[in-house]
Design a protein around this motif. Structure first.
Motif, PDB file in Angstrom:
ATOM      1  N   ALA A 136     -45.796 -53.430 -18.810  1.00 17.50           N
ATOM      2  CA  ALA A 136     -45.999 -52.408 -19.190  1.00 17.50           C
ATOM      3  C   ALA A 136     -44.928 -51.612 -19.531  1.00 17.50           C
ATOM      4  O   ALA A 136     -43.891 -51.577 -18.920  1.00 17.50           O
ATOM      5  N   PRO A 137     -45.172 -50.892 -20.749  1.00 18.32           N
ATOM      6  CA  PRO A 137     -43.848 -50.078 -21.247  1.00 18.32           C
ATOM      7  C   PRO A 137     -43.300 -48.612 -20.181  1.00 18.32           C
ATOM      8  O   PRO A 137     -42.465 -48.370 -20.304  1.00 18.32           O
ATOM      9  N   ALA A 138     -44.642 -48.363 -19.387  1.00 21.90           N
ATOM     10  CA  ALA A 138     -44.372 -47.177 -18.570  1.00 21.90           C
ATOM     11  C   ALA A 138     -45.494 -47.184 -17.533  1.00 21.90           C
ATOM     12  O   ALA A 138     -46.389 -47.858 -17.569  1.00 21.90           O
ATOM     13  N   LEU A 139     -45.175 -46.362 -16.494  1.00 23.54           N
ATOM     14  CA  LEU A 139     -46.154 -46.086 -15.556  1.00 23.54           C
ATOM     15  C   LEU A 139     -45.742 -44.900 -14.804  1.00 23.54           C
ATOM     16  O   LEU A 139     -44.895 -44.282 -15.178  1.00 23.54           O
ATOM     17  N   GLU A 140     -46.647 -44.428 -13.960  1.00 20.21           N
ATOM     18  CA  GLU A 140     -46.493 -42.994 -13.508  1.00 20.21           C
ATOM     19  C   GLU A 140     -46.688 -43.470 -11.948  1.00 20.21           C
ATOM     20  O   GLU A 140     -47.481 -43.855 -11.585  1.00 20.21           O
ATOM     21  N   LEU A 141     -45.768 -42.510 -11.235  1.00 16.51           N
ATOM     22  CA  LEU A 141     -45.519 -42.665  -9.810  1.00 16.51           C
ATOM     23  C   LEU A 141     -45.500 -41.414  -8.995  1.00 16.51           C
ATOM     24  O   LEU A 141     -45.109 -40.299  -9.835  1.00 16.51           O
ATOM     25  N   ALA A 142     -46.029 -41.361  -7.815  1.00 16.54           N
ATOM     26  CA  ALA A 142     -45.897 -40.130  -7.104  1.00 16.54           C
ATOM     27  C   ALA A 142     -44.345 -39.584  -6.937  1.00 16.54           C
ATOM     28  O   ALA A 142     -43.605 -40.398  -6.737  1.00 16.54           O
ATOM     29  N   ALA A 143     -44.382 -38.299  -7.011  1.00 14.03           N
ATOM     30  CA  ALA A 143     -42.896 -37.686  -6.775  1.00 14.03           C
ATOM     31  C   ALA A 143     -43.130 -36.990  -5.426  1.00 14.03           C
ATOM     32  O   ALA A 143     -43.970 -36.849  -4.918  1.00 14.03           O
ATOM     33  N   PRO A 144     -41.909 -36.879  -5.024  1.00 12.94           N
ATOM     34  CA  PRO A 144     -40.397 -37.115  -5.460  1.00 12.94           C
ATOM     35  C   PRO A 144     -40.016 -38.542  -5.531  1.00 12.94           C
ATOM     36  O   PRO A 144     -40.656 -39.197  -4.751  1.00 12.94           O
TER      37      PRO A 144
END
Length: 79
Positions: A16-24
């Motif tokens: 995939a071109p991007a993903l969202e991960l939990a911060a920090p």
């Protein structure tokens, strides 16, 4: 959440071109969240890391918080 953007062949490895991960997220935490093949590819010293558009001199200095964007940039070849 931290948005992680993959460019070039790193996007192919990520699927995939991007993903969202939990911060920090720090460098070790980022790699731990990724597939093993992709995490191993990031160890290539030719790959660069940008945080919010600014290239980092040292990947290990990565410290991303909610709302940040990490871009993973493979070496570019041209002809």
């Amino acid at each position: 959440m931290v948005r992680v953007v993959f460019l070039g062949r790193l996007a192919d490895l990520a699927g995939a071109p991007a993903l969202e991960l939990a911060a920090p997220l720090d460098w070790a935490g980022l790699k731990a969240e990724l597939a093993p093949a992709l995490a191993a590819a990031l160890d290539d010293p030719r790959n660069r890391v940008a945080l919010n558009g600014a290239l980092l001199a040292d990947k290990a200095s990565l410290q991303a918080v909610a709302g940040d964007e990490i871009a993973l940039l493979p070496p570019v070849s041209g002809g």
